[in-house]
Enzyme design. Structure first.
Site, short mmCIF file in Angstrom:
data_model
loop_
_atom_site.label_atom_id
_atom_site.label_comp_id
_atom_site.label_asym_id
_atom_site.label_seq_id
_atom_site.Cartn_x
_atom_site.Cartn_y
_atom_site.Cartn_z
N ARG A 9 0.85 -1.18 0.00
CA ARG A 9 0.00 0.00 0.00
C ARG A 9 0.89 1.23 0.00
O ARG A 9 1.69 1.41 0.92
CB ARG A 9 -0.82 -0.04 1.30
CG ARG A 9 -2.18 0.49 1.20
CD ARG A 9 -2.96 0.17 2.43
NE ARG A 9 -2.50 0.82 3.66
CZ ARG A 9 -3.32 1.37 4.54
NH1 ARG A 9 -4.61 1.34 4.35
NH2 ARG A 9 -2.85 1.90 5.64
N ASP A 48 4.33 -5.46 9.76
CA ASP A 48 5.44 -5.08 10.65
C ASP A 48 5.40 -5.88 11.94
O ASP A 48 6.44 -6.32 12.45
CB ASP A 48 5.38 -3.58 10.96
CG ASP A 48 5.90 -2.74 9.81
OD1 ASP A 48 6.59 -3.29 8.94
OD2 ASP A 48 5.62 -1.53 9.80
C1 PRP Z 1 -1.38 -4.11 4.63
C2 PRP Z 1 -2.26 -5.32 4.85
C3 PRP Z 1 -3.10 -5.32 3.60
C4 PRP Z 1 -3.27 -3.86 3.33
C5 PRP Z 1 -4.64 -3.45 3.78
O1 PRP Z 1 -0.36 -4.42 3.78
O2 PRP Z 1 -1.56 -6.51 5.04
O3 PRP Z 1 -2.51 -5.98 2.51
O4 PRP Z 1 -2.27 -3.17 4.07
O5 PRP Z 1 -4.88 -2.13 3.48
P1 PRP Z 1 -5.93 -1.69 2.38
O6 PRP Z 1 -7.18 -2.46 2.63
O7 PRP Z 1 -6.10 -0.22 2.66
O8 PRP Z 1 -5.35 -1.94 1.02
P2 PRP Z 1 0.90 -3.45 3.50
O9 PRP Z 1 0.67 -2.68 2.26
O10 PRP Z 1 1.20 -2.67 4.73
O11 PRP Z 1 2.04 -4.47 3.15
P3 PRP Z 1 2.76 -5.59 4.06
O12 PRP Z 1 1.75 -6.69 4.29
O13 PRP Z 1 3.88 -6.01 3.20
O14 PRP Z 1 3.20 -4.95 5.34
N1 URA Z 2 -2.70 -2.35 7.02
C1 URA Z 2 -2.39 -2.75 8.27
O1 URA Z 2 -1.47 -3.56 8.46
N2 URA Z 2 -3.10 -2.25 9.30
C2 URA Z 2 -4.10 -1.40 9.12
O2 URA Z 2 -4.73 -0.98 10.12
C3 URA Z 2 -4.41 -0.97 7.82
C4 URA Z 2 -3.69 -1.47 6.78
#
Ligand code: PRP
Ligand code: URA
Length: 213
Positions: A108, A207
C-alpha cells in the site's frame, strides 16, 4: 438495480475472539503475534470451508465396506496477499495440505493508499478452482480489490475473502467492486483513521508479524 452483495460472516467463536484480543495487545511479541495469526488462520479455515460440497465414497474399514464422504468439486487455491497474508498460510495448509498457493505481492503506497503490485505467481487453471484470498487486514480494500482483479484476470470465478479485521469502509468498497465475493472476518472494527489504519485495530500487521518498522 445492483445485485445484493455476498454474505459477510463474523467468526465470533470464543477461541478466535480470545486470540484476536491477545494479538491486538501492543505488548504482544513478534513470536506471539505470528503464532496467534497462524492459529486463527486454522480456525478461520474451518469456517470458510464449512459449506464445501461432499460426495459419497466407498471405502473398506477393517470390518466391512462402508460409504463415507469426501470433499467434492473444485480444488482449492490459497492466495495470500504479501506480506501479512502469509501469516495465515501455514495454519490453513495444515488443514488443506493439497491446496495450491497463489502469491499476490502488493504494498500500500503510504501517501495515496493505492495498492502497488510487485509480484504475482499463481496456478494457471484458476477457472476450475475455489480461491481463498487471505489478508489479515481489510482497511480501504484497495489491496483486496486489486488482488481479486488480478486473480480474476487469471480466470478465477469462485473467490472467497478471509481476513482478521475489517473496516466498514473496506467492506463497502469490496462489496461495490466484487459483490459476488463473500467475506469472513474475526471482527468488524469502528473505522479508518486519517492514515487509512483500522481503529482500534492492531497496527501494521506485516510489521508486527515480521518485526520490521
Ligand atoms: C497491509 C495489509 C493489507 C493492506 C490493507 O499491507 O496486510 O494488505 O495493508 O490495506 P488496504 O485495505 O487499505 O489496502 P501493506 O501494504 O502494509 O504491506 P505488508 O503486508 O507487506 O506490510
Ligand atoms: N494495514 C495494516 O497492516 N493495518 C491497518 O490498520 C491498515 C492497513
Amino acid at each position: 438495480m445492483t445485485a445484493a452483495a455476498a454474505k459477510v460472516t463474523v467468526v465470533d467463536h470464543p477461541l478466535v475472539q480470545h486470540k484476536l484480543t491477545l494479538m491486538r495487545d501492543v505488548s504482544r511479541s513478534t513470536k506471539g503475534f505470528r503464532e496467534l495469526l497462524n492459529e486463527i488462520g486454522m480456525l478461520l479455515a474451518y469456517e470458510v470451508t464449512r459449506d464445501l460440497p461432499l460426495e459419497p465414497v466407498t471405502i473398506e474399514t477393517p470390518l466391512q465396506p462402508m460409504e463415507g464422504r469426501q470433499i467434492a468439486g473444485k480444488k482449492l487455491v490459497l492466495a495470500p496477499i504479501l506480506r501479512a497474508g502469509v501469516g495465515f498460510l501455514d495454519g490453513m495448509l495444515s488443514l488443506m495440505p493439497s491446496a495450491r498457493v497463489a502469491h499476490v505481492g502488493l504494498y500500500r503506497d503510504p501517501d495515496t493508499l493505492q495498492a502497488v503490485e510487485y509480484y504475482f505467481k499463481s496456478p494457471s487453471d484458476l477457472a476450475d478452482r475455489t480461491v481463498l484470498v487471505l489478508d489479515p487486514m481489510l482497511a480501504t480494500a484497495n489491496s483486496a480489490v486489486a488482488a481479486i482483479d488480478r486473480l480474476k484476470s487469471r480466470g478465477a470465478k469462485d473467490l472467497r475473502f478471509v481476513c482478521l479485521l475489517a473496516a466498514p469502509e473496506g467492506i463497502a468498497r469490496l462489496q461495490e467492486a466484487h459483490p459476488e465475493v463473500p467475506l469472513w472476518t474475526a471482527a468488524i472494527d469502528d473505522r479508518l483513521n486519517d492514515h487509512g489504519y483500522i481503529t482500534p485495530g492492531l497496527g501494521d500487521a506485516g510489521d508486527r508479524m515480521y518485526g520490521t518498522r
